[in-house]
Every structure is written in C-alpha cells, then in structure tokens.
Design a protein around this motif. Structure first.
Motif, PDB file in Angstrom:
ATOM      1  N   ASP A 268       0.751  -1.186  -0.048  1.00 50.55           N
ATOM      2  CA  ASP A 268       0.035  -0.107  -0.085  1.00 50.55           C
ATOM      3  C   ASP A 268       0.948   1.270   0.135  1.00 50.55           C
ATOM      4  OD1 ASP A 268      -3.195   0.635   1.036  1.00 50.55           O
ATOM      5  OD2 ASP A 268      -1.728   2.315   1.153  1.00 50.55           O
ATOM      6  N   PRO A 269       0.754   2.136  -1.257  1.00 50.43           N
ATOM      7  CA  PRO A 269       1.530   3.488  -1.138  1.00 50.43           C
ATOM      8  C   PRO A 269       1.086   4.374   0.039  1.00 50.43           C
ATOM      9  CG  PRO A 269       0.585   2.921  -3.238  1.00 50.43           C
ATOM     10  CD  PRO A 269      -0.054   1.902  -2.181  1.00 50.43           C
ATOM     11  N   PRO A 270       2.050   5.382   0.548  1.00 47.36           N
ATOM     12  CA  PRO A 270       3.062   5.601   0.090  1.00 47.36           C
ATOM     13  C   PRO A 270       4.252   4.580   0.650  1.00 47.36           C
ATOM     14  CG  PRO A 270       2.559   7.354   1.549  1.00 47.36           C
ATOM     15  CD  PRO A 270       1.288   6.376   1.524  1.00 47.36           C
ATOM     16  N   GLN A 271       3.913   4.145   1.854  1.00 49.22           N
ATOM     17  CA  GLN A 271       5.081   3.369   2.666  1.00 49.22           C
ATOM     18  C   GLN A 271       5.260   1.951   1.894  1.00 49.22           C
ATOM     19  OE1 GLN A 271       2.156   4.312   3.889  1.00 49.22           O
ATOM     20  NE2 GLN A 271       2.389   5.373   5.693  1.00 49.22           N
ATOM     21  N   LEU A 272       4.199   1.374   0.739  1.00 46.36           N
ATOM     22  CA  LEU A 272       4.619   0.360   0.113  1.00 46.36           C
ATOM     23  C   LEU A 272       4.964  -0.862   1.104  1.00 46.36           C
ATOM     24  CD1 LEU A 272       6.876   1.710  -2.875  1.00 46.36           C
ATOM     25  CD2 LEU A 272       4.545   1.306  -2.893  1.00 46.36           C
ATOM     26  N   LEU A 273       4.049  -1.088   1.868  1.00 48.87           N
ATOM     27  CA  LEU A 273       3.910  -2.052   2.846  1.00 48.87           C
ATOM     28  C   LEU A 273       2.488  -2.589   2.735  1.00 48.87           C
ATOM     29  CD1 LEU A 273       5.656  -0.499   5.901  1.00 48.87           C
ATOM     30  CD2 LEU A 273       6.594  -2.238   4.239  1.00 48.87           C
ATOM     31  N   VAL A 274       2.545  -3.892   2.930  1.00 50.73           N
ATOM     32  CA  VAL A 274       0.968  -4.731   3.046  1.00 50.73           C
ATOM     33  C   VAL A 274       0.692  -4.291   4.384  1.00 50.73           C
ATOM     34  CG1 VAL A 274      -0.134  -6.949   3.028  1.00 50.73           C
ATOM     35  CG2 VAL A 274       1.814  -6.506   1.318  1.00 50.73           C
ATOM     36  N   LYS A 275      -0.485  -3.919   4.609  1.00 48.24           N
ATOM     37  CA  LYS A 275      -1.121  -3.393   5.913  1.00 48.24           C
ATOM     38  C   LYS A 275      -1.943  -4.047   6.519  1.00 48.24           C
ATOM     39  CE  LYS A 275       0.582   1.229   4.677  1.00 48.24           C
ATOM     40  NZ  LYS A 275       0.093   2.788   4.362  1.00 48.24           N
ATOM     41  N   LEU A 276      -2.178  -3.970   7.705  1.00 48.69           N
ATOM     42  CA  LEU A 276      -3.133  -4.749   8.564  1.00 48.69           C
ATOM     43  C   LEU A 276      -4.614  -4.881   8.040  1.00 48.69           C
ATOM     44  CD1 LEU A 276      -3.795  -6.592  11.165  1.00 48.69           C
ATOM     45  CD2 LEU A 276      -4.310  -4.485  12.392  1.00 48.69           C
ATOM     46  N   GLY A 277      -5.195  -3.598   7.635  1.00 57.93           N
ATOM     47  CA  GLY A 277      -6.418  -3.514   6.772  1.00 57.93           C
ATOM     48  C   GLY A 277      -6.480  -4.233   5.592  1.00 57.93           C
ATOM     49  N   GLN A 278      -5.525  -4.475   5.045  1.00 56.36           N
ATOM     50  CA  GLN A 278      -5.692  -5.416   3.616  1.00 56.36           C
ATOM     51  C   GLN A 278      -5.654  -6.930   4.087  1.00 56.36           C
ATOM     52  OE1 GLN A 278      -2.020  -3.615   2.368  1.00 56.36           O
ATOM     53  NE2 GLN A 278      -2.790  -3.634   0.258  1.00 56.36           N
TER      54      GLN A 278
ATOM     55  N   GLU B 207      11.194 -11.386  -3.380  1.00 57.10           N
ATOM     56  CA  GLU B 207      12.548 -11.515  -4.095  1.00 57.10           C
ATOM     57  C   GLU B 207      13.448 -12.493  -3.220  1.00 57.10           C
ATOM     58  OE1 GLU B 207      14.578  -8.250  -5.476  1.00 57.10           O
ATOM     59  OE2 GLU B 207      12.664  -7.037  -5.639  1.00 57.10           O
ATOM     60  N   HIS B 208      13.315 -12.450  -2.010  1.00 54.98           N
ATOM     61  CA  HIS B 208      14.057 -13.157  -1.116  1.00 54.98           C
ATOM     62  C   HIS B 208      13.282 -13.690  -0.033  1.00 54.98           C
ATOM     63  CE1 HIS B 208      17.763 -11.388  -2.906  1.00 54.98           C
ATOM     64  NE2 HIS B 208      17.332 -10.404  -2.723  1.00 54.98           N
ATOM     65  N   PRO B 209      13.175 -15.034   0.105  1.00 51.50           N
ATOM     66  CA  PRO B 209      12.261 -15.726   1.167  1.00 51.50           C
ATOM     67  C   PRO B 209      12.613 -15.158   2.619  1.00 51.50           C
ATOM     68  CG  PRO B 209      13.098 -17.444  -0.168  1.00 51.50           C
ATOM     69  CD  PRO B 209      13.847 -15.959  -0.573  1.00 51.50           C
TER      70      PRO B 209
ATOM     71  N   VAL C 280      -8.637 -17.231  -4.383  1.00 52.80           N
ATOM     72  CA  VAL C 280      -7.211 -17.130  -4.644  1.00 52.80           C
ATOM     73  C   VAL C 280      -6.786 -15.787  -4.120  1.00 52.80           C
ATOM     74  CG1 VAL C 280      -5.328 -17.005  -6.205  1.00 52.80           C
ATOM     75  CG2 VAL C 280      -7.158 -18.551  -6.480  1.00 52.80           C
ATOM     76  N   TYR C 281      -5.739 -15.745  -3.333  1.00 53.41           N
ATOM     77  CA  TYR C 281      -5.247 -14.568  -2.656  1.00 53.41           C
ATOM     78  C   TYR C 281      -3.602 -14.212  -3.245  1.00 53.41           C
ATOM     79  CZ  TYR C 281      -9.653 -14.824  -0.238  1.00 53.41           C
ATOM     80  OH  TYR C 281     -10.885 -14.762   0.287  1.00 53.41           O
ATOM     81  N   LEU C 282      -3.397 -13.298  -3.750  1.00 55.11           N
ATOM     82  CA  LEU C 282      -2.157 -12.905  -4.321  1.00 55.11           C
ATOM     83  C   LEU C 282      -1.752 -11.581  -3.560  1.00 55.11           C
ATOM     84  CD1 LEU C 282      -2.551 -13.280  -8.131  1.00 55.11           C
ATOM     85  CD2 LEU C 282      -2.024 -14.959  -6.500  1.00 55.11           C
ATOM     86  N   PHE C 283      -0.337 -12.019  -2.951  1.00 54.44           N
ATOM     87  CA  PHE C 283       0.586 -10.896  -2.414  1.00 54.44           C
ATOM     88  C   PHE C 283       1.741 -10.694  -3.256  1.00 54.44           C
ATOM     89  CE2 PHE C 283      -1.926 -12.504   1.221  1.00 54.44           C
ATOM     90  CZ  PHE C 283      -2.129 -11.392   1.923  1.00 54.44           C
ATOM     91  N   PRO C 284       1.814  -9.710  -4.179  1.00 51.54           N
ATOM     92  CA  PRO C 284       3.014  -9.380  -5.090  1.00 51.54           C
ATOM     93  C   PRO C 284       4.210  -9.132  -4.212  1.00 51.54           C
ATOM     94  CG  PRO C 284       0.923  -8.238  -5.654  1.00 51.54           C
ATOM     95  CD  PRO C 284       0.658  -8.811  -4.444  1.00 51.54           C
ATOM     96  N   SER C 285       4.243  -8.701  -2.997  1.00 50.43           N
ATOM     97  CA  SER C 285       5.278  -8.241  -2.439  1.00 50.43           C
ATOM     98  C   SER C 285       5.268  -8.994  -0.935  1.00 50.43           C
ATOM     99  CB  SER C 285       5.335  -6.841  -2.143  1.00 50.43           C
ATOM    100  OG  SER C 285       6.086  -6.370  -1.182  1.00 50.43           O
ATOM    101  N   ALA C 286       6.597  -9.147  -0.521  1.00 46.28           N
ATOM    102  CA  ALA C 286       6.501  -9.692   1.001  1.00 46.28           C
ATOM    103  C   ALA C 286       6.887  -8.764   1.777  1.00 46.28           C
ATOM    104  CB  ALA C 286       7.694 -10.789   1.022  1.00 46.28           C
ATOM    105  N   ALA C 287       6.691  -7.499   1.550  1.00 48.92           N
ATOM    106  CA  ALA C 287       6.978  -6.438   2.612  1.00 48.92           C
ATOM    107  C   ALA C 287       5.832  -6.030   3.376  1.00 48.92           C
ATOM    108  CB  ALA C 287       7.335  -5.045   1.760  1.00 48.92           C
ATOM    109  N   PHE C 288       5.767  -6.787   4.633  1.00 52.87           N
ATOM    110  CA  PHE C 288       4.643  -6.632   5.570  1.00 52.87           C
ATOM    111  C   PHE C 288       4.915  -5.707   6.571  1.00 52.87           C
ATOM    112  CE2 PHE C 288       3.507 -10.266   3.098  1.00 52.87           C
ATOM    113  CZ  PHE C 288       1.978 -10.606   3.128  1.00 52.87           C
ATOM    114  N   MET C 289       3.768  -4.992   7.197  1.00 52.01           N
ATOM    115  CA  MET C 289       3.917  -4.241   8.308  1.00 52.01           C
ATOM    116  C   MET C 289       3.833  -5.457   9.492  1.00 52.01           C
ATOM    117  SD  MET C 289       1.494  -1.126   8.052  1.00 52.01           S
ATOM    118  CE  MET C 289       1.996  -0.461   9.978  1.00 52.01           C
TER     119      MET C 289
END
Length: 372
Positions: A123-133, A186-188, A152-161
C-alpha cells in the motif's frame, strides 16, 4: 492474452505447478520467490486462471496432464484484467485521493477484477502490506467462493507491516480447503520464519545471459546486438526486467555515476562533478534521478569488485570494460567497502531530505580522500 507458452524460463517449475493443479494437489499456501522481473506475478495469474477457468483444459505431457486455461471464459478474462498491476494500483490510489480525508486513512489498496480473486499489493506511500488489507482477506476467506470453485489471494510483495504479517500467520495455520494464497518475494528471508514454514517454497531461478539475449532478439528485434548483450547482463537473469529495461535512461544515470567515480578515483579537479551534482535538485524528479544514479553507481562498484577479485566474466557493464579496468587498478578492496558504506549514508541522507547535490559532493570527496 499471455499464455504459459509465452512464459520464458523455469520450465520444470512451471510444469510442476501445472501438474499439481491438474491433479488437485496444489498447496494451499505457496511462497514464490525469485529476482525482480523474473515473472512471479505473471506466473501467479496464469496459475490462478488455470485454477478458476470454467472449461479446465488440459495439455498432454510426458509426466502427466498439465492444467491450462481457455482464455475466453468469464473467469479467465476477468482475471487477465489484473495483468497490468502497476496501472491498477495507480488507479486505486487516484480513487482513494478523491475520498474525504477521514475515509482515506481507512481505505487500503486492493485489486479485485474477479469476485473470488483478491490481489493485495504493498500500500502506497509506505509500500507495505498493511493490517487493513489482511483483515479484508480474513473477512472473505472463510466464505465459500461465489463464482468459482476456489478463492485465490495474491501478495505481489513480501514487505509486510508486523501486525499484518502476524494476522496472516493465523490464516496460514488453518486455511480453508478451497482457498489458495500465493506470496511473492525476491528473497524468502523477507518473511517471518513462521510464515515461510507454512508455505510450500517455489523458486524461479535467473535465466542465463544467452537466454535473455535470445528472448530480446525474438520479442524486441529492433534492439541492436550490442545493446542486447548489455541489457542481458544488467537484467540479472530476469526476463520481465530485460523486456522493460529503459536502456537510454540507464545510460544517462550511469554517465553521471562514472563522472562521480572518475572524480573520486582519478581526478583532482572536481569541476565536472560539481557541474553534474548541481542538476540533482529537490523534489520527486530529483529523487528519482538520484536513485537511478545511485543504482547505476552500485552496479559499477560491484563490477570493480569483480574485477579486483579476478572474475571479469561476471561484470554487468560489459561495454565499459576498458574504463572499469583503469579504475580497478586504482582502488583497493578497502576503498570499495568504504564507497559502498558511503552510498548508504547518501541514501540515508535522502530520507532526511538533505540537499542531494551537497550529499553527492561530500560522498565523492570522501571517496577521493580514501583512495590509494
């Protein structure tokens, strides 16, 4: 419409996943890792279409039937609409900006072109997957699919809060039988060990430079052979990155990076450097320009490290071999280490909104004082 036959590289991995879908044995949670541009998101959508396609076609293979999709049923066409993810995220962010200030804070970016497929980008602007999502996922995942046999649920990024990651962990522990979650990274190691342990690992490996060149020759015949060779190295084995590579912009950024390097290593007179850094102004454009230059500089420093280490065949900027040889003769491993550390300080300064031109001048001066 993009098909499995259009997906370049990692054939054995793709066959394995398609066979798992055809046999009904696709894991409920998958961690799909690989370098940026390796096709993680594209492959995830192809797999999703195979799971939800109304016609469920199969492709004969020596190791058993492979799942495929028709590409024209209602499920396939709606899922395919999400292929251009950046454009859809931009549209979602623009729509959020039209909301009242109080509503903006509560609205998270979610992409959904099919009622049973939810894409949760950072989620912009921090570009993190957030709790609300993640809460939106939790709210829907325990309801039966509405129009298909699976959700099906897709997470394109591993950057999580942290809170979002912890909430997702609870779902991964006991996911419904009809749900599939695909995490991309990119990296597990970007994900919590507890999350990794609950996902089936799938790795997309880098393509060889020769494979990338062949791909460019087929898909972008207008690119000259010398340019293909350079892009193939710079793409670092990622097909998507190679196909979308903006070589002109990269060469401009690399030219500025070389001025900084030459000034630090070879030139006592910093006139050219000062002329260059004066163009790095404040604002979003200046930030983007600085980031591009620093990325190019990092690649040049890595090439110098490879030359000093005696493995010149692995350098990326193959068209600059002579210039890099000259520079590598004038630096030490210690100097390279200090230069990379100095780059980190410049990046940190950018986050604090320090004047970019002054930061770059100071960086070049510190490298000059540390050369042998």
């Amino acid at each position: 419409m993009f098909r499995f036959s259009d997906f370049v590289g990692n054939a054995a991995t793709v066959v394995h996943l398609r066979r798992a879908i055809a046999s009904g044995r696709l894991p409920s949670s998958i961690l799909l890792s690989g370098p940026a541009g390796s096709g993680k998101y594209t492959l995830s959508l192809l797999l999703t279409m195979s799971l939800l396609c109304e016609n469920q076609p199969r492709e004969a293979h020596a190791d058993g039937d492979l799942a495929d999709f028709c590409g024209h049923c209602r499920n396939c066409t709606r899922i395919a609409e999400a292929m251009d993810l950046p454009a859809m995220v931009d549209a979602a962010v623009a729509a959020r900006e039209e909301l009242r200030e109080t509503d903006k804070k509560e609205t998270r970016v979610l992409i959904q072109t099919h009622p049973d497929v939810l894409i949760l980008p950072p989620d912009p602007p921090q570009l993190l997957v957030k709790l609300g999502q993640v809460r939106t996922l939790i709210h829907s995942i325990y309801s039966l699919p509405g129009e298909a046999k699976s959700r099906v649920y897709l997470f394109p990024s591993a950057a999580f809060m942290k809170e979002a990651a912890n909430s997702l962990l609870k779902v991964l522990e006991e996911p419904p039988a009809y749900a599939h979650i695909i995490l991309m990274a990119e990296h597990p190691g970007e994900l919590l060990p507890t999350i990794r342990s609950r996902c089936a690992p799938v790795r997309l490996g880098a393509l060889s430079a020769a494979e990338i060149e062949e791909l460019l020759a087929t898909r972008k015949p207008e690119v000259k052979p010398a340019q293909r060779a350079l892009i193939a190295r710079l793409a670092q084995g990622a097909a998507g990155k190679a196909l979308s590579f903006d070589l002109e912009s990269y060469l401009t950024a690399r030219g500025d990076a070389m001025i900084l390097l030459r000034s630090a290593v070879l030139d006592a007179d910093h006139t050219d450097l000062f002329k260059t850094t004066e163009t790095y102004r404040a604002g979003a454009d200046g930030q983007q320009k600085t980031q591009a230059m620093l990325a190019a500089l990092a690649g040049l420093l890595e090439d110098l490290l490879l030359l000093r280490s005696g493995v010149p065949d692995r350098i990326r900027n193959v068209d600059m071999r002579r210039d890099l040889d000259t520079l590598s003769d004038s630096v030490t491993f210690e100097w390279l280490e200090n230069a990379l550390r100095g780059m980190d300080q410049v990046i940190s300064g950018m986050r604090r909104n320090l004047l970019r031109s002054l930061s770059l001048d100071a960086f070049a001066e510190s490298m000059s004082s540390g050369r042998r």
